[in-house]
Design a protein around this motif. Structure first.
Motif, mmCIF file in Angstrom:
data_model
loop_
_atom_site.group_PDB
_atom_site.id
_atom_site.type_symbol
_atom_site.label_atom_id
_atom_site.label_comp_id
_atom_site.label_asym_id
_atom_site.label_seq_id
_atom_site.Cartn_x
_atom_site.Cartn_y
_atom_site.Cartn_z
ATOM 1 N N VAL A 110 -41.958 13.284 -46.454
ATOM 2 C CA VAL A 110 -40.726 13.736 -45.673
ATOM 3 C C VAL A 110 -40.933 13.869 -44.197
ATOM 4 O O VAL A 110 -41.867 14.516 -43.673
ATOM 5 C CB VAL A 110 -40.521 15.441 -46.503
ATOM 6 N N PRO A 111 -40.384 13.070 -43.454
ATOM 7 C CA PRO A 111 -40.830 12.693 -42.061
ATOM 8 C C PRO A 111 -40.574 13.838 -41.364
ATOM 9 O O PRO A 111 -41.353 14.159 -40.251
ATOM 10 C CB PRO A 111 -39.775 11.700 -41.582
ATOM 11 N N HIS A 112 -39.756 14.906 -41.594
ATOM 12 C CA HIS A 112 -39.536 16.027 -40.471
ATOM 13 C C HIS A 112 -40.545 17.041 -40.844
ATOM 14 O O HIS A 112 -40.504 18.166 -40.145
ATOM 15 C CB HIS A 112 -38.118 16.564 -40.634
ATOM 16 N N SER A 113 -41.433 16.917 -41.961
ATOM 17 C CA SER A 113 -42.292 17.938 -42.177
ATOM 18 C C SER A 113 -43.616 17.797 -41.626
ATOM 19 O O SER A 113 -44.085 16.808 -41.163
ATOM 20 C CB SER A 113 -42.719 17.933 -43.740
ATOM 21 N N SER A 114 -44.347 19.165 -41.234
ATOM 22 C CA SER A 114 -45.531 19.146 -40.451
ATOM 23 C C SER A 114 -46.433 18.424 -41.376
ATOM 24 O O SER A 114 -47.685 18.061 -41.070
ATOM 25 C CB SER A 114 -45.871 20.356 -40.191
ATOM 26 N N PHE A 115 -46.375 18.299 -42.710
ATOM 27 C CA PHE A 115 -47.177 17.679 -43.863
ATOM 28 C C PHE A 115 -47.239 16.338 -43.984
ATOM 29 O O PHE A 115 -47.784 15.663 -44.648
ATOM 30 C CB PHE A 115 -47.070 18.525 -45.160
ATOM 31 N N HIS A 116 -46.264 15.635 -43.287
ATOM 32 C CA HIS A 116 -45.955 14.271 -43.468
ATOM 33 C C HIS A 116 -47.107 13.549 -43.197
ATOM 34 O O HIS A 116 -47.886 13.610 -42.037
ATOM 35 C CB HIS A 116 -44.893 13.800 -42.365
ATOM 36 N N ARG A 117 -47.482 12.936 -44.312
ATOM 37 C CA ARG A 117 -48.768 12.051 -44.489
ATOM 38 C C ARG A 117 -50.101 12.592 -44.123
ATOM 39 O O ARG A 117 -50.987 12.336 -43.909
ATOM 40 C CB ARG A 117 -48.671 10.892 -43.450
ATOM 41 N N GLN A 118 -49.785 14.145 -44.400
ATOM 42 C CA GLN A 118 -51.075 14.818 -44.216
ATOM 43 C C GLN A 118 -51.449 15.712 -45.515
ATOM 44 O O GLN A 118 -52.626 15.585 -45.951
ATOM 45 C CB GLN A 118 -50.921 15.961 -43.059
#
Length: 368
Positions: A110-118
């Motif tokens: 989810v691009p808007h999430s702070s977890f994006h790609r993390q």
């Protein structure tokens, strides 16, 4: 479906479940404050493995589906789609009908999430019907996320969305959870009961009914056992053997953090509900009780932050977390007593004191 004029832009929540149901019911023209009409604790009866004693407790609240059906007659269609293609077909059909759709996504995608790609994490969002000006967004869908940790109102590419909905990580969510891949919920107006068609209750009758429902709900909660003794017992267990609780598995850390977070969210919802109740049956003292609930929400949220930052620092940190839990449970008992006094229309002048108190995370000798 014709939208009835309510806006969802002023509703957000500290948990994504409440956020999605809140903005959906607001879209349908109803007041989402009713999501805060329940509080207290109960012992869990399932057999899910736990690592900290607080995991044995559940927040005593009805599901959003139960609350919205009780207050507004709404129904919720839960669907588990066979694959992302069928999920997409279903979602697009519901959007064309004017229905917002709640969907589970993996925040890693989810691009808007702070977890994006993390980090992989189960989350809920609302996919909303367009407003007629979205032709240039043919390959995207309107997403609304009013979870306070990831506020967003914009567009997501459809390929990204359905990748997030079908992520294998959603099949390995929190302990005891089902497989969340390709799942949706659509909230709709419920069917009319026999004899209801064509009836339009008098405005004053509707107002009196609403007043009684708010009063009954507040009384039911204020006079029920809030379960603070169960919370205190968990704190006592931590305090008695702190060395046994200085380590947690990654899943255990998520579970305990989520327990504190869900409590913080529910108290914020309770505050919203109490403010609505105060306005509905003109009981100003409930505004003070709403302020108390907000203070309790902040305390649970700060305790979660302290837990997240400090619990691996050893037995001293575990004992401090136990003390914070006990202190807040005591304040919750006082809160319920003051609610009873507010409903009775009597009580000492000190009953109007709010519960904010000093910062619970800045005790003498303990630094963050």
């Amino acid at each position: 479906m014709e939208r009835q004029g309510a806006t969802d832009s002023d509703f957000s929540a500290l948990d994504c479940i409440s956020a999605t149901f809140g903005i959906t019911v607001a879209w349908l023209g109803h007041d989402p404050s009713v999501l805060g009409d329940h509080w207290g604790y109960h012992r869990r009866t399932d057999t899910v493995d736990t690592e900290w004693p607080v995991e044995h407790l559940g927040i005593q609240r009805r599901t959003p589906e139960e609350i919205l059906h009780d207050w507004y007659g709404l129904t919720a269609d839960h669907m588990h789609h066979a694959d992302s293609r069928r999920a997409e077909e279903y979602i697009r059909a519901r959007l064309l009908e004017g229905h917002p759709v709640i969907a589970w996504v993996d925040t890693f995608h989810v691009p808007h999430s702070s977890f994006h790609r993390q980090q992989h994490h189960s989350h809920r969002i609302v996919i909303r019907p367009g407003d007629g000006n979205d032709e240039e967004k043919a390959d995207s869908l309107r997403i609304v996320d009013r979870y306070q940790g990831s506020l967003f109102d914009g567009f997501m590419e459809s390929g990204t969305l359905f990748t997030a909905m079908s992520s294998d990580a959603l099949g390995e969510a929190r302990r005891g959870d089902p497989d969340w891949r390709n799942r949706t919920v659509v909230v709709k107006a419920g069917p009319l009961e026999s004899g209801e068609a064509g009836k339009a209750p008098h405005k004053e009758t509707r107002k009196e009914t609403q007043q009684e429902r708010f009063r009954s709900a507040v009384a039911r909660n204020a006079h029920s056992a809030a379960g603070a003794d169960l919370v205190t017992a968990c704190a006592d267990e931590l305090r008695a053997a702190p060395d046994a609780f200085t380590s947690l598995s990654p899943v255990g850390a998520i579970e305990v953090s989520a327990w504190f977070g869900e409590l913080a969210s529910q108290r914020a919802l309770n505050a919203r509900f109490l403010r609505a109740a105060a306005e509905t049956f003109t009981l100003p003292s409930l505004h003070d009780r709403a302020a108390d609930a907000e203070a309790l929400s902040r305390r649970w949220e700060m305790t979660r932050n302290y837990f997240f930052l400090r619990f691996r620092k050893g037995s001293v940190a575990v004992r401090r977390i136990a003390d914070l839990i006990t202190e807040t449970a005591t304040l919750e008992t006082e809160w319920n007593a003051k609610l009873r006094e507010s409903l009775a229309g009597s009580g000492p002048q000190s009953a109007d004191r709010t519960l904010s108190g000093p910062d619970p995370l800045s005790p003498p000798g303990v630094a963050l």
